[in-house]
Design an enzyme around this catalytic site. Structure first.
Site, PDB file in Angstrom:
ATOM      1  N   SER A  52       0.807  -1.224   0.000  1.00 35.43           N
ATOM      2  CA  SER A  52       0.000   0.000   0.000  1.00 35.43           C
ATOM      3  C   SER A  52       0.840   1.274   0.000  1.00 35.43           C
ATOM      4  O   SER A  52       0.286   2.366  -0.127  1.00 35.43           O
ATOM      5  CB  SER A  52      -0.925   0.024   1.218  1.00 35.43           C
ATOM      6  N   GLU A  83      -9.281  -8.951  14.447  1.00 39.73           N
ATOM      7  CA  GLU A  83      -8.536 -10.109  14.913  1.00 39.73           C
ATOM      8  C   GLU A  83      -7.024  -9.888  14.869  1.00 39.73           C
ATOM      9  O   GLU A  83      -6.260 -10.672  15.443  1.00 39.73           O
ATOM     10  CB  GLU A  83      -8.918 -11.358  14.106  1.00 39.73           C
ATOM     11  N   HIS A 106     -13.995   0.342  16.228  1.00 39.30           N
ATOM     12  CA  HIS A 106     -14.857  -0.763  16.631  1.00 39.30           C
ATOM     13  C   HIS A 106     -14.412  -1.178  18.022  1.00 39.30           C
ATOM     14  O   HIS A 106     -13.216  -1.204  18.319  1.00 39.30           O
ATOM     15  CB  HIS A 106     -14.729  -1.924  15.649  1.00 39.30           C
ATOM     16  N   GLU A 193     -24.450  -7.557  12.332  1.00 42.07           N
ATOM     17  CA  GLU A 193     -23.716  -8.333  11.338  1.00 42.07           C
ATOM     18  C   GLU A 193     -24.132  -9.806  11.348  1.00 42.07           C
ATOM     19  O   GLU A 193     -24.194 -10.442  10.293  1.00 42.07           O
ATOM     20  CB  GLU A 193     -22.215  -8.205  11.603  1.00 42.07           C
ATOM     21  N   GLU A 225     -36.936 -10.502  -8.669  1.00 37.45           N
ATOM     22  CA  GLU A 225     -37.975 -10.350  -7.649  1.00 37.45           C
ATOM     23  C   GLU A 225     -37.393 -10.364  -6.239  1.00 37.45           C
ATOM     24  O   GLU A 225     -37.785  -9.545  -5.389  1.00 37.45           O
ATOM     25  CB  GLU A 225     -39.016 -11.463  -7.799  1.00 37.45           C
ATOM     26  N   SER A 250     -47.419  -0.141  -3.298  1.00 35.17           N
ATOM     27  CA  SER A 250     -48.799  -0.398  -3.709  1.00 35.17           C
ATOM     28  C   SER A 250     -49.573  -1.108  -2.601  1.00 35.17           C
ATOM     29  O   SER A 250     -48.985  -1.726  -1.702  1.00 35.17           O
ATOM     30  CB  SER A 250     -48.820  -1.269  -4.965  1.00 35.17           C
TER      31      SER A 250
END
Length: 321
Positions: A52, A83, A106, A193, A225, A250
């Site tokens: 990176s 992890e 997190h 999740e 569908e 509808s």
């Protein structure tokens, strides 16, 4: 519940400070770029072998070895996969400045004690409620993404101010910062999740597709569908809420939902949801996550292969323009 926005938050706690981003994935990339564009001194810490590095430098961001980035920073945000964080923390702990701040997006690693932060550190949470790609695109549009914030450890007495200033700098205070806790954010997110959006919804879509195909409906029609309309309902709910969504469709669709929905999501489903939440709170999911990493992600690799091979995916590809 108070929702804090830009005008409520002092950006000064980050003025003249350096933020190190560890992990240049979905969240790391977005948060680093947003910080940079907000005028914050940000450095991205990468291993020497990281692929990176060229990308980070191409964005005009400062790149450094992980240990050097950490040693230079006032706030270190750990944004690698959950992890991996215990191992990363063990490696960076000797390089963290005394009295520095340690941040997360997190709560799992702290809440389930995969990490035991040094007592001299501020420990904060700023958790955008959506993927990094959306966090970045909203910021670029002058908008923001709601985020939860929390403090697990306030060694300096300024942890709250740092968390809020950080949330402001990544653009989340444009939409709103909501006070939470590491436990609440972590448990609610893992529950969603496992049992709702990322767990149950794809299973329901797949089961619906399979039911129609078994009954003789062509796969392409079954896909349209059962899967193709998901984006439409998501957009309606975002714009109008669930009640407003029902009013916008509808009468036929609304009656079908009224009659069929409670037969699928019944008390048995709700009980199994409670069981999932109880397992998460007991630490069972965190333990399974660590086992999965140790196995080389065998279950995840098998699940990905099974999903790619499902006839639903072939139908989707045939419908692509």
């Amino acid at each position: 519940m108070d929702i804090l926005r830009d005008a409520d938050i002092d950006p000064a706690p980050l003025a003249g400070k350096r933020v190190a981003i560890i992990g240049f994935g979905n969240q790391g990339r977005a948060q680093a770029l947003n910080l940079h564009d907000s005028g914050v001194d940000v450095v991205v810490g990468l291993r020497e072998s990281s692929a990176s590095a060229a990308e980070v430098a191409g964005h005009g961001l400062t790149v450094a070895r992980v240990e050097d980035a950490v040693a230079s920073a006032d706030l270190v945000m750990l944004l690698a996969p959950d992890e991996k964080l215990a191992t990363i923390y063990r490696e960076i702990a000797p390089h963290l400045r005394p009295g520095a701040a340690l941040g997360f997006s997190h709560g799992l690693a702290v809440h389930f004690k995969l990490i035991d932060p040094r007592p001299d550190l501020d420990v904060i949470l700023v958790a955008p409620k959506g993927p990094g790609t959306a966090l970045r695109s909203l910021y670029a549009q002058g908008k923001g993404m709601v985020a939860l914030w929390a403090v697990a450890q306030d060694a300096s007495g300024s942890a709250r101010a740092i968390a809020l200033a950080y949330g402001r700098a990544i653009g989340c205070a444009r939409a709103g910062l909501i006070a939470s806790s590491f436990a609440e954010e972590c448990e609610a997110d893992l529950f969603n999740e496992s049992a709702v959006v990322w767990g149950a919804v794809p299973e329901i879509l797949t089961a619906g597709f399979e039911t129609l195909v078994e009954a003789g409906v062509t796969p392409e029609v079954a896909f349209l569908e059962c899967v193709g309309e998901l984006k439409l309902i998501a957009e309606l709910i975002e714009a109008r809420g669930i009640a407003g969504m029902r009013e916008a469709i509808s009468n036929t669709a609304e009656l079908g939902a009224t009659l069929g929905g409670p037969r699928i999501v019944d008390d048995g489903v709700r009980q199994r949801m409670r069981e999932v939440l109880a397992e998460i709170r007991a630490g069972q999911f965190a333990a399974e996550l660590q086992k999965e990493e140790a196995s080389g992600y065998q279950r995840l690799k098998a699940a990905r292969a099974k999903a790619r091979a499902h006839p639903l995916e072939a139908a989707r590809k045939r419908l692509d323009p």
